[in-house]
Write a protein that holds these residues in place. Sequence first.
Motif, PDB file in Angstrom:
ATOM      1  N   GLY A 155       7.569  -2.800  -7.779  1.00  0.00           N
ATOM      2  CA  GLY A 155       6.925  -1.645  -8.406  1.00  0.00           C
ATOM      3  C   GLY A 155       5.889  -2.099  -9.408  1.00  0.00           C
ATOM      4  N   GLN A 156       5.654  -1.273 -10.423  1.00  0.00           N
ATOM      5  CA  GLN A 156       4.662  -1.595 -11.443  1.00  0.00           C
ATOM      6  C   GLN A 156       5.230  -1.319 -12.832  1.00  0.00           C
ATOM      7  OE1 GLN A 156       1.220   0.767 -10.054  1.00  0.00           O
ATOM      8  NE2 GLN A 156       0.253  -1.176  -9.511  1.00  0.00           N
ATOM      9  N   GLY A 157       4.729  -2.059 -13.793  1.00  0.00           N
ATOM     10  CA  GLY A 157       5.148  -1.852 -15.170  1.00  0.00           C
ATOM     11  C   GLY A 157       3.947  -1.884 -16.098  1.00  0.00           C
ATOM     12  N   GLU A 158       4.076  -1.240 -17.242  1.00  0.00           N
ATOM     13  CA  GLU A 158       2.967  -1.206 -18.197  1.00  0.00           C
ATOM     14  C   GLU A 158       3.410  -1.764 -19.545  1.00  0.00           C
ATOM     15  OE1 GLU A 158       0.396   2.587 -16.436  1.00  0.00           O
ATOM     16  OE2 GLU A 158       1.163   2.666 -18.483  1.00  0.00           O
ATOM     17  N   HIS A 159       2.535  -2.587 -20.129  1.00  0.00           N
ATOM     18  CA  HIS A 159       2.787  -3.164 -21.449  1.00  0.00           C
ATOM     19  C   HIS A 159       1.699  -2.682 -22.406  1.00  0.00           C
ATOM     20  CE1 HIS A 159       3.666  -5.954 -24.638  1.00  0.00           C
ATOM     21  NE2 HIS A 159       2.438  -6.429 -24.582  1.00  0.00           N
ATOM     22  N   GLU A 160       2.127  -2.070 -23.510  1.00  0.00           N
ATOM     23  CA  GLU A 160       1.159  -1.518 -24.471  1.00  0.00           C
ATOM     24  C   GLU A 160       0.474  -2.659 -25.222  1.00  0.00           C
ATOM     25  OE1 GLU A 160       2.448   1.950 -26.842  1.00  0.00           O
ATOM     26  OE2 GLU A 160       1.726   0.795 -28.577  1.00  0.00           O
ATOM     27  N   ASN A 178      -0.791   9.330 -22.804  1.00  0.00           N
ATOM     28  CA  ASN A 178       0.674   9.422 -22.802  1.00  0.00           C
ATOM     29  C   ASN A 178       1.291   8.120 -23.303  1.00  0.00           C
ATOM     30  OD1 ASN A 178       3.375   9.956 -22.187  1.00  0.00           O
ATOM     31  ND2 ASN A 178       2.776  11.241 -20.449  1.00  0.00           N
ATOM     32  N   SER A 179       2.328   8.235 -24.125  1.00  0.00           N
ATOM     33  CA  SER A 179       2.960   7.034 -24.677  1.00  0.00           C
ATOM     34  C   SER A 179       3.827   6.313 -23.646  1.00  0.00           C
ATOM     35  CB  SER A 179       3.813   7.390 -25.892  1.00  0.00           C
ATOM     36  OG  SER A 179       4.875   8.227 -25.495  1.00  0.00           O
ATOM     37  N   ARG A 180       4.159   6.980 -22.538  1.00  0.00           N
ATOM     38  CA  ARG A 180       4.970   6.362 -21.495  1.00  0.00           C
ATOM     39  C   ARG A 180       4.193   6.309 -20.188  1.00  0.00           C
ATOM     40  NH1 ARG A 180       8.899   3.509 -23.304  1.00  0.00           N
ATOM     41  NH2 ARG A 180       9.928   3.656 -21.278  1.00  0.00           N
ATOM     42  N   MET A 181       4.601   5.413 -19.329  1.00  0.00           N
ATOM     43  CA  MET A 181       3.955   5.235 -18.033  1.00  0.00           C
ATOM     44  C   MET A 181       4.221   6.458 -17.134  1.00  0.00           C
ATOM     45  SD  MET A 181       4.874   2.203 -15.416  1.00  0.00           S
ATOM     46  CE  MET A 181       3.779   1.756 -14.074  1.00  0.00           C
ATOM     47  N   ALA A 182       3.224   6.842 -16.332  1.00  0.00           N
ATOM     48  CA  ALA A 182       3.408   7.976 -15.416  1.00  0.00           C
ATOM     49  C   ALA A 182       4.362   7.595 -14.283  1.00  0.00           C
ATOM     50  CB  ALA A 182       2.062   8.391 -14.845  1.00  0.00           C
ATOM     51  N   GLY A 183       5.274   8.490 -13.949  1.00  0.00           N
ATOM     52  CA  GLY A 183       6.192   8.256 -12.831  1.00  0.00           C
ATOM     53  C   GLY A 183       7.265   7.227 -13.111  1.00  0.00           C
ATOM     54  N   GLU A 184       7.506   6.956 -14.387  1.00  0.00           N
ATOM     55  CA  GLU A 184       8.514   5.953 -14.776  1.00  0.00           C
ATOM     56  C   GLU A 184       9.882   6.327 -14.198  1.00  0.00           C
ATOM     57  OE1 GLU A 184      10.534   4.448 -18.967  1.00  0.00           O
ATOM     58  OE2 GLU A 184       9.265   6.221 -18.892  1.00  0.00           O
ATOM     59  N   ASN A 185      10.551   5.362 -13.571  1.00  0.00           N
ATOM     60  CA  ASN A 185      11.876   5.666 -12.996  1.00  0.00           C
ATOM     61  C   ASN A 185      12.875   4.522 -13.189  1.00  0.00           C
ATOM     62  OD1 ASN A 185      10.896   3.821 -11.210  1.00  0.00           O
ATOM     63  ND2 ASN A 185      10.954   5.142  -9.406  1.00  0.00           N
ATOM     64  N   GLY A 186      12.576   3.624 -14.126  1.00  0.00           N
ATOM     65  CA  GLY A 186      13.453   2.474 -14.357  1.00  0.00           C
ATOM     66  C   GLY A 186      14.807   2.851 -14.945  1.00  0.00           C
ATOM     67  N   ASP A 187      14.890   4.055 -15.550  1.00  0.00           N
ATOM     68  CA  ASP A 187      16.150   4.507 -16.168  1.00  0.00           C
ATOM     69  C   ASP A 187      16.893   5.522 -15.304  1.00  0.00           C
ATOM     70  OD1 ASP A 187      15.539   2.986 -18.366  1.00  0.00           O
ATOM     71  OD2 ASP A 187      14.590   4.629 -19.448  1.00  0.00           O
ATOM     72  N   TYR A 233      -3.673   5.155 -26.182  1.00  0.00           N
ATOM     73  CA  TYR A 233      -3.001   3.876 -25.942  1.00  0.00           C
ATOM     74  C   TYR A 233      -3.814   3.033 -24.951  1.00  0.00           C
ATOM     75  CZ  TYR A 233       0.809   6.800 -27.675  1.00  0.00           C
ATOM     76  OH  TYR A 233       1.570   7.655 -28.419  1.00  0.00           O
ATOM     77  N   ASP A 234      -3.840   1.735 -25.190  1.00  0.00           N
ATOM     78  CA  ASP A 234      -4.341   0.780 -24.199  1.00  0.00           C
ATOM     79  C   ASP A 234      -3.133   0.024 -23.654  1.00  0.00           C
ATOM     80  OD1 ASP A 234      -6.837   1.640 -24.853  1.00  0.00           O
ATOM     81  OD2 ASP A 234      -7.416  -0.170 -25.971  1.00  0.00           O
ATOM     82  N   ALA A 235      -3.185  -0.318 -22.387  1.00  0.00           N
ATOM     83  CA  ALA A 235      -2.031  -1.010 -21.787  1.00  0.00           C
ATOM     84  C   ALA A 235      -2.488  -1.916 -20.659  1.00  0.00           C
ATOM     85  CB  ALA A 235      -1.026   0.017 -21.264  1.00  0.00           C
ATOM     86  N   ASP A 236      -1.676  -2.929 -20.377  1.00  0.00           N
ATOM     87  CA  ASP A 236      -1.904  -3.777 -19.200  1.00  0.00           C
ATOM     88  C   ASP A 236      -0.949  -3.333 -18.099  1.00  0.00           C
ATOM     89  OD1 ASP A 236      -3.839  -5.228 -20.455  1.00  0.00           O
ATOM     90  OD2 ASP A 236      -2.493  -6.866 -21.067  1.00  0.00           O
ATOM     91  N   LEU A 237      -1.502  -3.212 -16.905  1.00  0.00           N
ATOM     92  CA  LEU A 237      -0.693  -2.811 -15.743  1.00  0.00           C
ATOM     93  C   LEU A 237      -0.340  -4.048 -14.923  1.00  0.00           C
ATOM     94  CD1 LEU A 237       0.379  -0.439 -13.904  1.00  0.00           C
ATOM     95  CD2 LEU A 237      -1.813  -0.615 -12.702  1.00  0.00           C
ATOM     96  N   TYR A 238       0.940  -4.175 -14.567  1.00  0.00           N
ATOM     97  CA  TYR A 238       1.412  -5.337 -13.797  1.00  0.00           C
ATOM     98  C   TYR A 238       2.081  -4.886 -12.504  1.00  0.00           C
ATOM     99  CZ  TYR A 238       0.917  -8.441 -17.876  1.00  0.00           C
ATOM    100  OH  TYR A 238       0.433  -9.185 -18.915  1.00  0.00           O
ATOM    101  N   ASP A 239       1.890  -5.676 -11.457  1.00  0.00           N
ATOM    102  CA  ASP A 239       2.758  -5.564 -10.270  1.00  0.00           C
ATOM    103  C   ASP A 239       3.987  -6.406 -10.551  1.00  0.00           C
ATOM    104  OD1 ASP A 239       1.236  -3.900  -8.722  1.00  0.00           O
ATOM    105  OD2 ASP A 239       0.150  -5.519  -7.707  1.00  0.00           O
ATOM    106  N   ILE A 240       5.160  -5.855 -10.342  1.00  0.00           N
ATOM    107  CA  ILE A 240       6.362  -6.639 -10.631  1.00  0.00           C
ATOM    108  C   ILE A 240       7.336  -6.617  -9.450  1.00  0.00           C
ATOM    109  CG2 ILE A 240       6.341  -6.533 -13.144  1.00  0.00           C
ATOM    110  CD1 ILE A 240       8.019  -4.109 -13.100  1.00  0.00           C
ATOM    111  N   GLU A 241       8.059  -7.699  -9.339  1.00  0.00           N
ATOM    112  CA  GLU A 241       9.078  -7.795  -8.288  1.00  0.00           C
ATOM    113  C   GLU A 241      10.284  -8.550  -8.835  1.00  0.00           C
ATOM    114  OE1 GLU A 241       7.632  -9.112  -4.501  1.00  0.00           O
ATOM    115  OE2 GLU A 241       9.655  -9.479  -3.720  1.00  0.00           O
ATOM    116  N   ARG A 242      11.462  -8.059  -8.503  1.00  0.00           N
ATOM    117  CA  ARG A 242      12.702  -8.726  -8.894  1.00  0.00           C
ATOM    118  C   ARG A 242      13.600  -8.829  -7.660  1.00  0.00           C
ATOM    119  NH1 ARG A 242       9.889  -9.347 -12.509  1.00  0.00           N
ATOM    120  NH2 ARG A 242      10.148  -8.889 -14.737  1.00  0.00           N
ATOM    121  N   GLU A 243      14.087 -10.032  -7.432  1.00  0.00           N
ATOM    122  CA  GLU A 243      15.006 -10.228  -6.312  1.00  0.00           C
ATOM    123  C   GLU A 243      16.200 -11.014  -6.833  1.00  0.00           C
ATOM    124  OE1 GLU A 243      13.239 -12.051  -2.905  1.00  0.00           O
ATOM    125  OE2 GLU A 243      15.049 -11.823  -1.703  1.00  0.00           O
ATOM    126  N   PHE A 244      17.391 -10.531  -6.586  1.00  0.00           N
ATOM    127  CA  PHE A 244      18.579 -11.191  -7.142  1.00  0.00           C
ATOM    128  C   PHE A 244      19.840 -10.741  -6.417  1.00  0.00           C
ATOM    129  CE2 PHE A 244      19.856  -7.339  -9.406  1.00  0.00           C
ATOM    130  CZ  PHE A 244      18.644  -6.670  -9.536  1.00  0.00           C
TER     131      PHE A 244
END
Lengths: 419, 98
Positions: free
Chosen positions: A215-220, B79-88, A236-247
Amino acid sequence: MENLNPKPDAVDAAGTPTIPESALEHPADAGPDIIQTDAGARDGLAKCARCGATEIALNVATGMLRCSFCRFEWASDNAADAFDLNGDIGKLSGVIVGSGSTDILPSTDEVLTFKCSACGAEVVIDTNHGTQARCHWCRNKLSMNQQVPNGAVPDMVLPFKLTKEAAVASIAKFVGKRKFFAHPKFKQEFNPENVMGVYLPYMVVDINAHATFTGQGEHETRSYTVKQGDDDVRRYDADLYDIEREFDIHINDLTVESSSERLNQNTSQNSNNIINTIMPFDVENAVRYDSNYLAGFTSERRDSNLDDLQPITHVQAEDITRHRVRDTLKFYDRGVRWNRQQVDVVGQRWVSAYLPVWLYSYHQTKSGGRSFLHYVAVNARTGETMGSVPLNQGKLLLVSGLVQVIGTIAAIVITVVGF
Amino acid sequence: MLEFALVTAGQVFADSGSSDDGGNFGLVLLASGFVFYALIYFRYRNVDKRHKHESETEATMHNLREDDRKVKSLKGLSNSRMAGENGDEVRGVRRRFF
């Protein structure tokens, strides 16, 4: 004692009393592997090893069985040790079930008749509420410890640890904090001494799974305000990442209700969510099943099979996996959006258990003749208490109305004065 | 219906409580009767309570492989949170309100 009822697919109980690897049966068909958990168990007169009496019950203070005549105490083996349940979850493969967790056969009777081996009389045991009965003729107590496919005898039992006095005090304290808006009839009739000790049926599941999340994650990176007309608004400014976890994930002792009635947790119809809330239990301390642990308590028979419980268990396993992987995602403070979540169950081990609950029930008759069963439940191992207290709706609506009037006036005053 | 209203009121209260915008305080005052009703209802009936299986069950991760690749930088998000967030997200809750 001789069981007069046929025992379909019953396994020979004349095996060795301990259950090492050799207990694992591999049926010819593709069904689950079975851990034989009632090997050496016998129905009938369970006698004290020292004096031979059958008046045996749990001593809650020590967690051991005690003979009521000679006070001799002993305990069953720890179930995890006896059935090798502490083995590496990572080595689990396929489906393994305890012999007390196998499918319930609809043809199996719920009320079983046994022949008392002391006097020969026929004694009936209603397995819906227990696995013991007293012979009316010779007064001996008969126990049912062998498993028949009706869900009455589980693989293991977790004995009561919390005394009735402690449970009564806990329930009284819980309700005492909720008296002001409680229904007047409930307040009048509330008596925590009526609490019942109940062994409720659960399935305890270990799962070995392989997970892949993408999926993707965002870091402020920056937070600031900008002018928009007269207002300051936050951006807000943020960096968007593609992320993958396998375990691989090893889930230990996931516990689910195995009574269809308790699985229904629709809060507009019942308060079963209260009983659900007091989990978890320390199931690692469960012992091999012995009916004498149920003496003085009541029990509820399991009526759900593995196929009924597997879907919800696997969904909950996915939840646990999704929750656990968050430990690796702390960098993504604006959140994570998974596009693909795959949790493949490689191996699973199912063991049925009776777990101890102190249960106070209150039957409320509502308007229109409808009734609602409120529970206050205490986990008889950890002491965790939760409950549902019937409300005095009229009083609550009146006070809420007053609060609304005061709140509205306060809001108007604040607006006019311009705070 | 009553429970639906309570759940909604509870969520409004939770949202306003987590906001750092002081303007929401007025909104809470305007709905104070409903908020009070919801608070007392949840405190007595505990319809919102459940076993938190996702956090209260022991689980360990092994052979973890992590892959993180930066895609781009985003500017001026509102928005302070990511759109479509579903990690929780939690899907296996047995408790239902209706």
